[in-house]
Write an enzyme that holds these catalytic residues in place. Structure first.
Site, PDB file in Angstrom:
ATOM      1  N   ARG A 257       8.758  -4.424 -18.485  1.00  0.00           N
ATOM      2  CA  ARG A 257       7.555  -5.016 -17.904  1.00  0.00           C
ATOM      3  C   ARG A 257       6.353  -4.121 -18.176  1.00  0.00           C
ATOM      4  NH1 ARG A 257       8.992  -6.703 -11.780  1.00  0.00           N
ATOM      5  NH2 ARG A 257       7.018  -5.655 -11.468  1.00  0.00           N
TER       6      ARG A 257
ATOM      7  N   ARG B 242       2.806  -8.436   1.490  1.00  0.00           N
ATOM      8  CA  ARG B 242       2.687  -7.059   1.007  1.00  0.00           C
ATOM      9  C   ARG B 242       1.700  -6.286   1.864  1.00  0.00           C
ATOM     10  NH1 ARG B 242       4.856  -7.712  -4.144  1.00  0.00           N
ATOM     11  NH2 ARG B 242       4.828  -6.105  -5.639  1.00  0.00           N
TER      12      ARG B 242
ATOM     13  N   ARG C   9       2.207   2.044  -8.112  1.00  0.00           N
ATOM     14  CA  ARG C   9       2.742   0.980  -7.256  1.00  0.00           C
ATOM     15  C   ARG C   9       3.511   1.556  -6.077  1.00  0.00           C
ATOM     16  NH1 ARG C   9       5.979  -1.488 -11.614  1.00  0.00           N
ATOM     17  NH2 ARG C   9       6.781  -3.099 -10.239  1.00  0.00           N
TER      18      ARG C   9
END
Ligand code: AMP
Length: 224
Positions: free
Chosen positions: A162, A93, A173
């Protein structure tokens, strides 16, 4: 089709990585290694890692590179991954994770790094209707504000939204993706390892595009 492949799938949250990685892992008979799934399992099990990770994950942040590199190093050393290969989903990432991965895989290099490309507006829409089985990770799409949880068709587990799919966490995000993860696209592009695959459209068509790119990358690597 020859079994075995070592792949990295990049892409925004909600680009369809989870769905396509499950299909690719069946197709190439390799484990689907999702660092997000591993962390969610640790949270459920209440391990030390899980306790430390939960708050960061709920806020849509990133777990530290050292922890993530340690987890992946250990997982890639297992027999299934060393003999057949793997599909990495959610890792690397950051560029630091990519550099560590290159060192971990120096003996058996990655065949393809794929950016599954879906525009931000489309992924925001997809994520707000995403529901996931807490037990087996199967993804579902909600057609409206159903009472949750509902029961998973695959394993009978609870299907819920979630904790990090709330609008605030999603936007955080996606911002993080742009700032920390998209430099990876540049990194792998510079190394000549990147293939961009259009992730918009019918999942069967996207899968065909993915396998087309992977086959040609593996062919060029000479079947190693
Ligand atoms: P995902 O299911 O891939 O969206 O991951 C869910 C969450 O787990 C992320 O928002 C991060 O908090 C954490 N996470 C997963 N993979 C990584 C990684 N490679 N580096 C840092 N944090 C990660």
């Amino acid at each position: 089709m020859i079994p075995g492949a070592r792949l990295i799938i990049l892409g925004r949250q909600g680009a369809g990585k989870g769905t396509q990685c499950v299909r690719l892992s069946r197709h190439y008979v390799v484990p689907h290694i999702s660092t997000g799934d591993m962390l969610r399992a640790a949270v459920r099990e209440g391990t030390e890692l899980g306790r430390a990770a939960k708050e960061v994950m709920d806020a849509g942040g990133l777990i530290g590179d050292d922890i993530m590199i340690g987890i992946v190093r250990e997982r890639l050393a297992k027999a299934d991954a060393t003999t057949r290969g793997y599909i990495l989903d959610g890792f690397p990432r950051t560029v630091a994770q990519a550099e560590a991965l290159a060192e971990i895989t120096a003996d058996r290099p990655i065949h393809a790094v794929i950016d599954l490309d879906v525009p931000r507006e489309i992924v925001v829409e997809r994520i707000s209707s995403r529901r996931v089985c807490r037990d087996c990770g199967t993804n579902y799409t909600a057609s409206g504000p159903e009472p949750s949880p509902w029961i998973c068709d695959v394993c009978g587990g609870d299907v819920t939204q979630r904790d990090d799919d709330t609008p605030d966490a999603v936007n955080r995000r996606l911002d993080l993706y742009e700032s920390q993860t998209s430099p990876l696209i540049e990194h792998y592009g510079g190394l000549g390892q990147l293939s961009v695959v259009n992730g918009v459209g019918n999942p069967d068509n996207v899968f065909q595009r993915l396998t087309g790119v992977i086959e040609s990358r593996r062919h060029n690597a000479g079947g190693t």
